[in-house]
Design an enzyme around this catalytic site. Structure first.
Site, PDB file in Angstrom:
ATOM      1  N   THR A 158      18.355 -34.000   9.941  1.00 29.38           N
ATOM      2  CA  THR A 158      19.486 -34.713   9.376  1.00 29.38           C
ATOM      3  C   THR A 158      20.183 -33.869   8.311  1.00 29.38           C
ATOM      4  OG1 THR A 158      18.068 -35.761   7.697  1.00 29.38           O
ATOM      5  CG2 THR A 158      18.365 -36.948   9.761  1.00 29.38           C
ATOM      6  N   SER A 159      21.510 -33.867   8.308  1.00 30.03           N
ATOM      7  CA  SER A 159      22.336 -33.170   7.326  1.00 30.03           C
ATOM      8  C   SER A 159      21.987 -31.683   7.275  1.00 30.03           C
ATOM      9  CB  SER A 159      22.211 -33.846   5.965  1.00 30.03           C
ATOM     10  OG  SER A 159      23.236 -33.417   5.091  1.00 30.03           O
ATOM     11  N   SER A 160      21.401 -31.190   6.190  1.00 32.10           N
ATOM     12  CA  SER A 160      20.995 -29.786   6.145  1.00 32.10           C
ATOM     13  C   SER A 160      19.987 -29.489   7.254  1.00 32.10           C
ATOM     14  CB  SER A 160      20.386 -29.447   4.783  1.00 32.10           C
ATOM     15  OG  SER A 160      20.019 -28.089   4.708  1.00 32.10           O
ATOM     16  N   ALA A 162      20.018 -30.982  10.091  1.00 28.06           N
ATOM     17  CA  ALA A 162      20.817 -30.941  11.320  1.00 28.06           C
ATOM     18  C   ALA A 162      21.460 -29.573  11.496  1.00 28.06           C
ATOM     19  CB  ALA A 162      21.889 -32.024  11.278  1.00 28.06           C
ATOM     20  N   PHE A 182      21.784 -34.729  13.454  1.00 23.45           N
ATOM     21  CA  PHE A 182      22.551 -35.830  12.885  1.00 23.45           C
ATOM     22  C   PHE A 182      23.370 -35.310  11.701  1.00 23.45           C
ATOM     23  CE2 PHE A 182      19.168 -37.645  15.267  1.00 23.45           C
ATOM     24  CZ  PHE A 182      19.632 -38.855  15.749  1.00 23.45           C
TER      25      PHE A 182
END
Length: 468
Positions: A158-160, A162, A182
């Site tokens: 997720t985020s970083s 991702a 994500f």
């Protein structure tokens, strides 16, 4: 940027929707309501090979009962997060229950820096080390420790995390068969104005754009000379993401359609409701009928989407709910082969045997094609006809058509890539099954690859039984 923001902590008004989404996901997977699971164990010692960044550590989650020859999942956390935090997200999305149900272990890398380094040259270069190389060393360690399947390794984040997911898929196609991310960015995007590997304002703000050919060339430059299998990709993004611009979703689609040799227009576009939220789902299939690019856009959705780490769609896409020594996408393509090629000799010879034409199921015509060398110091090349490719998994990575007897014969590896635009990634005959080219032209080579893969799997299982 606060860890709460990048960790997808939702306002109270969205909790009911997320609970509904989770219940729907678990029901679809046949899972029970999530019981409390102990968090990840660690930090784990013994995985380092030397030279890894001091700020990176390894955690893991091992289900109560491991499946035989189990697949392996890497789960990467967000900026300001840690292994425990992303474990909680995965538990909320149903992924931990899925690990228990299907018996696959999870590697949870952790950085004590704010964000993952998916920007520096070390982490953007295959074999360069950095954060990405450290994660791959964790994978190698976990595969050996738990007897997991090196031909079935997957990643999500997720985020970083991702961003790291897309980077790992780009730089380590010889390690990973697929990934689901994500709210990330295209591989190589974060290198713009971010030499320290922490925050790229231009990339986060959606100001870094390229043609698909330029994005594809970046991926090619991350692993020069690689021409084998490319992993499938699932992308999730909120249309109203205020932290990582939605432009990065559309740019990532351009990148992966190019890398996977897919058309710009998806095979199908549908609208799916998850937890009362609307998502546009665009899917691209290869010539064997497998979905190799699966892009989800939540209408006016936030950072990470309200379906964050959603097991209902992530687990089936990564095939973590399926058993087998060979990744189902690879196996599906090979099952339609028209003939079988010879197997290359061992030792130092890079030459594979010449293939023979065969009769094809599903209406495919058999074609003469070379096989794949195995067991030598170099991957076997094909025979005198269509099989001129080193194989779907060339170089020294894991799986079918690789050199040497070790699943990981190569050196430790790196991550993303440079930002230099160039020409489109050329077509390559050995990638036809995975990348949507004609099945008939390389049908025989596919059957040869399957035979070698099954032989490797058989030897691995036999060796494991004899050592007990």
């Amino acid at each position: 940027m606060s860890s709460r923001t990048l960790g997808f902590v939702r306002a109270p008004s969205s909790r009911a929707a997320r609970a509904l989404a989770l219940a729907s996901a678990l029901a679809a997977l046949g899972l029970s309501s999530p019981a409390f699971a102990a968090g990840p164990s660690g930090p784990v010692s013994g995985w380092q090979k030397g030279g890894e960044p001091s700020w990176v550590s390894m955690y893991e989650y091992v289900p109560a009962k491991l499946a035989a020859n189990a697949p392996l999942l890497v789960l990467v956390h967000y900026c300001g997060g840690n292994a425990q935090g992303v474990f909680g997200e995965a538990q909320g999305g149903g992924i931990i229950d899925a690990a228990e149900k299907y018996g696959f272990p999870i590697v949870l890398p952790q950085t004590s820096q704010n964000c993952w380094d998916i920007a520096t040259k070390a982490s953007l270069t295959h074999g360069g080390g950095g954060d990405s190389g450290a994660i791959v060393n964790m994978v190698k360690y976990a595969l050996t420790k738990h007897g997991a399947n090196p031909d079935r390794v997957y990643v999500t984040g997720t985020s970083s995390g991702a961003m790291m997911t897309q980077g790992l898929l780009a730089v380590y196609p010889d390690v990973f068969k697929g990934g689901s991310e994500f709210a990330g960015v295209p591989a190589g995007c974060w290198a713009v104005n971010d030499p320290a590997g922490q925050w790229s304002g231009p990339c986060a703000g959606g100001m870094v754009t390229h043609t698909g050919a330029e994005w594809g060339q970046m991926v090619k430059d991350m692993y020069p000379g690689y021409s084998g299998f490319r992993p499938r990709v699932q992308l999730w993004h909120g249309e109203a993401d205020s932290i990582i611009s939605y432009t990065n979703q559309t740019e990532a689609i351009k990148q992966w359609t190019n890398v996977l040799a897919l058309p710009a227009t998806p095979t199908s576009t549908t609208t799916v409701a998850i937890g009362g939220k609307q998502y546009k789902r665009e899917q691209w299939q290869d010539s064997c009928g497998s979905t190799v690019l699966d892009a989800w856009t939540q209408s006016q959705g936030p950072h990470g989407t309200d379906a964050n780490l959603n097991a209902q769609y992530t687990i089936p896409f990564l095939a973590l709910d399926q058993a087998g020594a060979v990744d189902p996408q690879v196996a599906k393509c090979m099952s339609g082969a028209g003939g079988s090629g010879g197997s290359g000799a061992g030792g130092g010879s890079p030459s594979g045997g010449s293939g023979t034409a065969g009769s094809a199921p599903s209406g495919d015509s058999g074609s003469s094609s070379g096989g794949v060398g195995a067991g030598g110091s170099a991957p076997g090349t094909g025979g005198s006809a269509a099989g001129t490719d080193p194989g779907m998994m060339a170089a020294s990575g894991s799986g079918i058509g690789v050199s040497g007897s070790s699943s990981f014969a190569g050196t430790s590896t790196g991550n993303d890539g440079s930002d230099a635009p160039s020409a489109a990634v050329p077509s390559h005959p050995g990638m036809s099954c995975a990348l949507g080219r004609s099945k008939s032209s390389n049908a025989a080579a596919c059957a040869g690859l399957l035979a070698v893969g099954l032989l490797f799997g058989r030897r691995r299982r036999t060796g494991r039984r004899s050592s007990r």
